[in-house]
Design a protein around this motif. Structure first.
Motif, short mmCIF file in Angstrom:
data_model
loop_
_atom_site.label_atom_id
_atom_site.label_comp_id
_atom_site.label_asym_id
_atom_site.label_seq_id
_atom_site.Cartn_x
_atom_site.Cartn_y
_atom_site.Cartn_z
N ILE A 204 0.84 -1.20 0.00
CA ILE A 204 0.00 0.00 0.00
C ILE A 204 0.88 1.25 0.00
CG2 ILE A 204 -1.79 1.28 1.24
CD1 ILE A 204 -2.66 -1.38 -0.03
N PHE A 205 0.52 2.21 -0.88
CA PHE A 205 1.17 3.52 -0.94
C PHE A 205 0.08 4.60 -0.95
CE2 PHE A 205 4.14 0.61 -2.95
CZ PHE A 205 5.38 1.00 -2.47
N THR A 206 0.45 5.78 -0.56
CA THR A 206 -0.43 6.95 -0.70
C THR A 206 0.37 8.08 -1.32
OG1 THR A 206 -1.70 6.35 1.28
CG2 THR A 206 -1.93 8.60 0.49
N SER A 207 -0.16 8.64 -2.42
CA SER A 207 0.50 9.80 -3.05
C SER A 207 -0.30 11.06 -2.71
CB SER A 207 0.60 9.61 -4.57
OG SER A 207 -0.69 9.38 -5.13
N VAL A 208 0.43 12.17 -2.53
CA VAL A 208 -0.18 13.43 -2.09
C VAL A 208 0.15 14.52 -3.10
CG1 VAL A 208 -0.28 15.14 -0.25
CG2 VAL A 208 0.08 12.74 0.33
N TYR A 209 -0.90 15.29 -3.51
CA TYR A 209 -0.75 16.36 -4.50
C TYR A 209 -1.30 17.63 -3.85
CZ TYR A 209 -0.81 11.99 -7.16
OH TYR A 209 -0.57 10.72 -7.61
N ALA A 210 -0.44 18.62 -3.56
CA ALA A 210 -0.86 19.77 -2.76
C ALA A 210 -0.71 21.09 -3.50
CB ALA A 210 -0.05 19.81 -1.47
N HIS A 211 -1.36 22.14 -2.92
CA HIS A 211 -1.36 23.53 -3.43
C HIS A 211 -2.11 23.65 -4.77
CE1 HIS A 211 1.39 24.16 -0.21
NE2 HIS A 211 2.40 23.53 -0.78
N LEU A 212 -3.12 22.82 -4.98
CA LEU A 212 -3.83 22.74 -6.26
C LEU A 212 -4.72 23.96 -6.49
CD1 LEU A 212 -4.85 18.99 -5.95
CD2 LEU A 212 -2.84 19.93 -7.15
#
Length: 429
Positions: A365-373
């Motif tokens: 299991i992995f989690t990717s994070v995409y911020a300041h959108l």
């Protein structure tokens, strides 16, 4: 005639994929609500923490005031001690003065008795003279029969005259002394009255000082009780908020497990269906090319900040950077770095607008994070493919310019420092 099994296999795989897509929607909404609730609780905790800090500052201020009160109480206690000492001293002086008065009264009585006795003697002499008639000094001397008798008469007369003069002298001295002692007695009595008045004043002052001290102590105890009560209420509220936060975290963890299962089902369905169709990037010609393998670059742009320790561009402090930054213009397509399911989509503290995608890759299991959108194109529970556009690049939250802050975590996302890994170990820029 031989029937081909391929359409049936495709149908079954498609059915499994549809079922996998249907399951997360119910839980995803719940997870989003839970995270919103968690955000509210965190805000409440921060607010309570600020109030506790304010109360601590107020307590320090009141402690300073209490120190002033304690100093005043100490000063009043010293005054009370001095007043008691003065009262004891004046009481002793009154006792001495009273004894002096009694002694003077006894002396006056004794002296008056002597004067009265002497007056009685003088009165007797006067009555004797009056009865026998007046005899002059010369008559006594001339009545002598011989020279020897003359001498005897002369001596006797002188002795009587000396005795009379001594009696008169002593009488005058005793009368003067009597008047002096009477004056001293009156003066001493006045001094005694003055000291008694001073004693009454000191006692009144002592009572006033004791009352002031008692009032200050009551005031001090009231302040301490109020502070302790207010702080206890805040601390209890904070503990309740912490308990609520823990409960929400447990619910979030439970929902994330459901989403992880969905991601595993997605991966199994994808492998069963052997989906090798082209990926929909949904973001126009500026979306990055999809790389081979499990991971792909999340956005096109300039690589501006690596993973690791750095000087924070806003605070200026030395902090750890848990992701990488890719800068480009506002609205630049941001794509999912791998196949997965959206586990969070919305605003989150200094991240601004953020999307989190949970992936199941070869059982890990992995989690990717995409911020300041700038914009978000998916919702919680949406299944996304590697290279599919999920958002537009922006400058929201704690950002100093339009860019994508990208993180990869092993496991579910709890906070930045938990499970954080360098994204460049998984993607190529």
């Amino acid at each position: 005639m031989k029937i081909s099994k391929k359409p049936f296999q495709i149908f079954m795989a498609t059915t499994a994929l549809v079922l996998a897509l249907q399951v997360p929607v119910t839980y995803a909404a719940s997870l989003s609500d839970l995270k919103n609730e968690k955000s509210e609780v965190e805000e409440q905790k921060n607010h309570l923490s600020d109030e506790i800090q304010e109360k601590s500052a107020e307590i320090n201020t009141i402690k300073s005031k209490q120190e002033v009160l304690l100093n005043q109480i100490t000063q009043i206690t010293d005054k009370i001690t001095n007043t008691n000492n003065n009262i004891n001293q004046v009481t002793q002086e009154i006792s001495v003065t009273t004894q002096e008065i009694e002694t003077l009264k006894a002396d006056i009585v004794a002296l008056q008795a002597k004067i009265d006795q002497r007056n009685e003697l003088l009165a007797e002499r006067a009555r004797a003279l009056q009865a026998n008639g007046s005899v002059s000094f010369l008559d006594v001397l001339l009545g002598a029969n011989s020279f020897v008798d003359f001498i005897d008469r002369y001596s006797a007369v002188n002795t009587l005259m000396d005795a009379d003069r001594q009696i008169m002298k002593e009488q005058k001295q005793d009368q003067d002394k009597l008047e002096e002692q009477k004056l001293t007695l009156e003066k001493t009595k006045k001094e005694l009255e003055t000291k008694k008045a001073e004693l009454d004043s000191l006692k009144a002052s002592l009572n006033s000082q004791k009352k002031e001290k008692d009032n200050l102590i009551v005031q001090l105890e009231a302040q301490q009780k109020q502070i302790a009560s207010e702080k206890k209420v805040l601390e209890e509220q904070y503990e309740e908020a912490v308990e609520i936060s823990d409960e929400i975290n447990a619910k979030i963890a439970s929902e994330q497990k459901r989403l992880l299962e969905i991601a595993r089902q997605q991966e199994a369905a994808r492998k069963a269906a052997a989906a090798n169709n082209s990926k929909n990037n949904g973001g126009g010609t500026s979306a990055p090319a999809v790389s081979a393998g499990n991971w792909t670059k999340p956005a096109n742009g300039r690589f501006t900040s690596p993973y690791g320790a750095r000087i924070h561009p806003i605070s200026g402090q030395y902090k750890f950077h848990y992701g990488i930054d890719i800068a480009n213009s506002t609205g630049t397509p941001v794509v999912s770095a791998a196949d997965g399911v959206v586990s969070y989509a919305g605003s989150l503290s200094t991240f601004g607008n953020v999307v989190m995608v949970t992936h199941s890759i070869d059982g890990q299991i992995f989690t990717s994070v995409y911020a300041h959108l700038n914009s978000i194109h998916v919702s919680v529970g949406t299944q996304v493919s590697k290279g599919q556009q999920i958002a537009g690049m922006g400058n929201t939250g704690g950002s100093t310019g339009t860019h994508l802050h990208f993180e990869i975590h092993v496991g579910t996302w709890v906070k930045q420092s938990v499970g954080s890994v360098n994204p460049l170990n998984y993607i190529s820029l």
